[in-house]
Design a protein around this motif. Sequence first.
Motif, PDB file in Angstrom:
ATOM      1  N   THR A 152       0.905  -1.227  -0.073  1.00 33.61           N
ATOM      2  CA  THR A 152      -0.475  -0.097   0.126  1.00 33.61           C
ATOM      3  C   THR A 152       0.622   1.204   0.178  1.00 33.61           C
ATOM      4  OG1 THR A 152      -2.034  -0.862   0.887  1.00 33.61           O
ATOM      5  CG2 THR A 152      -1.993   1.105   1.400  1.00 33.61           C
ATOM      6  N   GLY A 153       0.610   2.008  -1.062  1.00 37.01           N
ATOM      7  CA  GLY A 153       0.961   3.432  -0.987  1.00 37.01           C
ATOM      8  C   GLY A 153       2.372   3.052  -1.651  1.00 37.01           C
ATOM      9  N   LEU A 154       3.459   1.943  -2.628  1.00 36.43           N
ATOM     10  CA  LEU A 154       4.239   2.116  -3.054  1.00 36.43           C
ATOM     11  C   LEU A 154       3.960   2.712  -4.931  1.00 36.43           C
ATOM     12  CD1 LEU A 154       5.451  -1.674  -3.183  1.00 36.43           C
ATOM     13  CD2 LEU A 154       6.693   0.691  -2.790  1.00 36.43           C
ATOM     14  N   ASP A 155       3.992   3.084  -5.591  1.00 37.08           N
ATOM     15  CA  ASP A 155       4.290   4.099  -6.593  1.00 37.08           C
ATOM     16  C   ASP A 155       3.763   3.356  -7.470  1.00 37.08           C
ATOM     17  OD1 ASP A 155       4.989   6.476  -4.882  1.00 37.08           O
ATOM     18  OD2 ASP A 155       6.822   5.853  -6.240  1.00 37.08           O
ATOM     19  N   GLY A 156       3.259   3.370  -8.330  1.00 38.08           N
ATOM     20  CA  GLY A 156       2.215   2.483  -8.960  1.00 38.08           C
ATOM     21  C   GLY A 156       0.993   0.939  -8.433  1.00 38.08           C
ATOM     22  N   VAL A 157       0.641   1.850  -7.162  1.00 37.81           N
ATOM     23  CA  VAL A 157      -0.135   0.375  -7.111  1.00 37.81           C
ATOM     24  C   VAL A 157      -1.582   1.809  -6.816  1.00 37.81           C
ATOM     25  CG1 VAL A 157      -0.882  -0.702  -4.339  1.00 37.81           C
ATOM     26  CG2 VAL A 157       1.565  -0.826  -5.627  1.00 37.81           C
ATOM     27  N   SER A 158      -2.593   1.276  -7.388  1.00 34.36           N
ATOM     28  CA  SER A 158      -4.235   1.692  -7.550  1.00 34.36           C
ATOM     29  C   SER A 158      -4.743   1.515  -5.839  1.00 34.36           C
ATOM     30  CB  SER A 158      -4.362   1.523  -8.524  1.00 34.36           C
ATOM     31  OG  SER A 158      -5.918   2.744  -8.141  1.00 34.36           O
ATOM     32  N   GLN A 159      -4.678   0.094  -5.666  1.00 30.69           N
ATOM     33  CA  GLN A 159      -5.598  -0.283  -4.637  1.00 30.69           C
ATOM     34  C   GLN A 159      -5.174  -1.943  -4.160  1.00 30.69           C
ATOM     35  OE1 GLN A 159      -9.676  -1.024  -4.766  1.00 30.69           O
ATOM     36  NE2 GLN A 159     -10.008  -0.302  -6.867  1.00 30.69           N
ATOM     37  N   VAL A 160      -5.028  -2.324  -3.501  1.00 27.13           N
ATOM     38  CA  VAL A 160      -5.493  -3.156  -2.704  1.00 27.13           C
ATOM     39  C   VAL A 160      -6.435  -4.034  -2.252  1.00 27.13           C
ATOM     40  CG1 VAL A 160      -3.933  -5.411  -1.101  1.00 27.13           C
ATOM     41  CG2 VAL A 160      -2.742  -3.034  -1.358  1.00 27.13           C
ATOM     42  N   GLN A 161      -7.339  -4.830  -2.284  1.00 26.46           N
ATOM     43  CA  GLN A 161      -8.472  -5.237  -2.075  1.00 26.46           C
ATOM     44  C   GLN A 161      -8.025  -6.643  -1.824  1.00 26.46           C
ATOM     45  OE1 GLN A 161     -11.271  -6.169  -5.799  1.00 26.46           O
ATOM     46  NE2 GLN A 161     -12.377  -5.071  -4.932  1.00 26.46           N
ATOM     47  N   ASP A 162      -9.235  -6.803  -0.578  1.00 26.80           N
ATOM     48  CA  ASP A 162      -9.023  -8.157   0.082  1.00 26.80           C
ATOM     49  C   ASP A 162     -10.704  -8.247  -0.114  1.00 26.80           C
ATOM     50  OD1 ASP A 162      -9.339  -9.908   1.574  1.00 26.80           O
ATOM     51  OD2 ASP A 162      -8.513  -9.003   3.604  1.00 26.80           O
ATOM     52  N   LEU A 163     -10.677  -9.514  -0.953  1.00 24.84           N
ATOM     53  CA  LEU A 163     -12.688  -9.853  -0.944  1.00 24.84           C
ATOM     54  C   LEU A 163     -12.713 -11.330  -0.286  1.00 24.84           C
ATOM     55  CD1 LEU A 163     -12.548  -9.626  -5.138  1.00 24.84           C
ATOM     56  CD2 LEU A 163     -14.046  -7.783  -3.441  1.00 24.84           C
ATOM     57  N   ARG A 164     -12.143 -11.365   0.644  1.00 24.75           N
ATOM     58  CA  ARG A 164     -12.774 -12.597   1.660  1.00 24.75           C
ATOM     59  C   ARG A 164     -13.356 -12.116   3.079  1.00 24.75           C
ATOM     60  NH1 ARG A 164      -7.006 -13.143   5.423  1.00 24.75           N
ATOM     61  NH2 ARG A 164      -7.420 -11.077   5.003  1.00 24.75           N
ATOM     62  N   ASP A 165     -13.977 -11.086   3.287  1.00 20.51           N
ATOM     63  CA  ASP A 165     -14.979 -10.767   4.071  1.00 20.51           C
ATOM     64  C   ASP A 165     -16.044 -10.748   3.142  1.00 20.51           C
ATOM     65  OD1 ASP A 165     -13.777 -10.490   5.784  1.00 20.51           O
ATOM     66  OD2 ASP A 165     -13.037  -8.169   6.310  1.00 20.51           O
ATOM     67  N   SER A 166     -16.203 -10.878   2.106  1.00 19.80           N
ATOM     68  CA  SER A 166     -17.413 -10.486   0.956  1.00 19.80           C
ATOM     69  C   SER A 166     -17.546 -12.094   0.341  1.00 19.80           C
ATOM     70  CB  SER A 166     -17.675  -8.950   0.168  1.00 19.80           C
ATOM     71  OG  SER A 166     -16.813  -9.180  -0.558  1.00 19.80           O
TER      72      SER A 166
END
Length: 303
Positions: A152-166
């Motif tokens: 998270t926050g690295l250049d080139g990263v838009s978002q980190v998605q964790d779909l485990r809860d849904s």
Amino acid sequence: MQLRYIFTELRQGLRRNVSMHIAVVLTLFVSLTLVGLGTLLAQQADRATEQWGNQLQITVYLCRDGDENPACQSEVTDPQLDQVVTTVAENPEVSDYQLESKAEAFEKVKELYGEETFSGPNPLLTEDDMAQSVRITLQDPNEFAGVTSAVTGLDGVSQVQDLRDSVGPILDSIDVLTIAAWGTAALLVAAALLLVANTIRLAAFARRKEIGIMRLVGASTLYIALPFLMEALVTAVIGVGLAAGALASFLKFGITDGVAQDLTFIPWVGWSEWGFAVVVVALLGPALTLLPTLLLTRKYIKV
């Protein structure tokens, strides 16, 4: 070998034990339908896992042109991509990772929502609208904070998605349904085996005198047992046909014309998966009737 005699015995055997054969067919029908249903649900779970990832996976979406994240000024560059991949690869919480290209992501979307939505002069999305991603498989589903904070926050990263809860509850529900279908099918398969054995035993006792005469005139074991095997094959074919029809009805009216119309975000099974389930049922059905028949006829026709 006189085929006329065999088919006459087959017809008489089916008529003589019609109630038992109907019971075997119905039991095979229900048990094979549940086996096929379990096969369809297992394939449904695989498709959902392929689309969303399992409970060990999180997804890192990389920047693209026109990204909504203000931190993304342009498409992710090769050095930025290398930095993200290196960070993921060196993290001890990561078991495995896979880089998904724009083309691969676009193919998944087309498969999910239909090819026609993304073709023509005004497609809803194009391949350039998709984002590259890194799909990460964790070693422990509870140990994800380290890799999440690292990327998270690295250049080139838009978002980190964790779909485990849904996604997790949906996948868990599919797994429970699959286990329930196979468990019930196992009980009914055992019942079918007992019914087949009882039917063969009754049929053999009903023909005991005929079998004794055939033994005296030198008839072979295969010649005597063939009518029993034909009866078993007939019941298996009828059971498989009914199960295939029930599975087709479930797919057509329950999934394709039912939940798939409302829950479009889930990649549902189709006719190719139905074909695989029918192959499984078509192999299992004759095996459930022919194998016990082969074993029991060797015992009961020794007059």
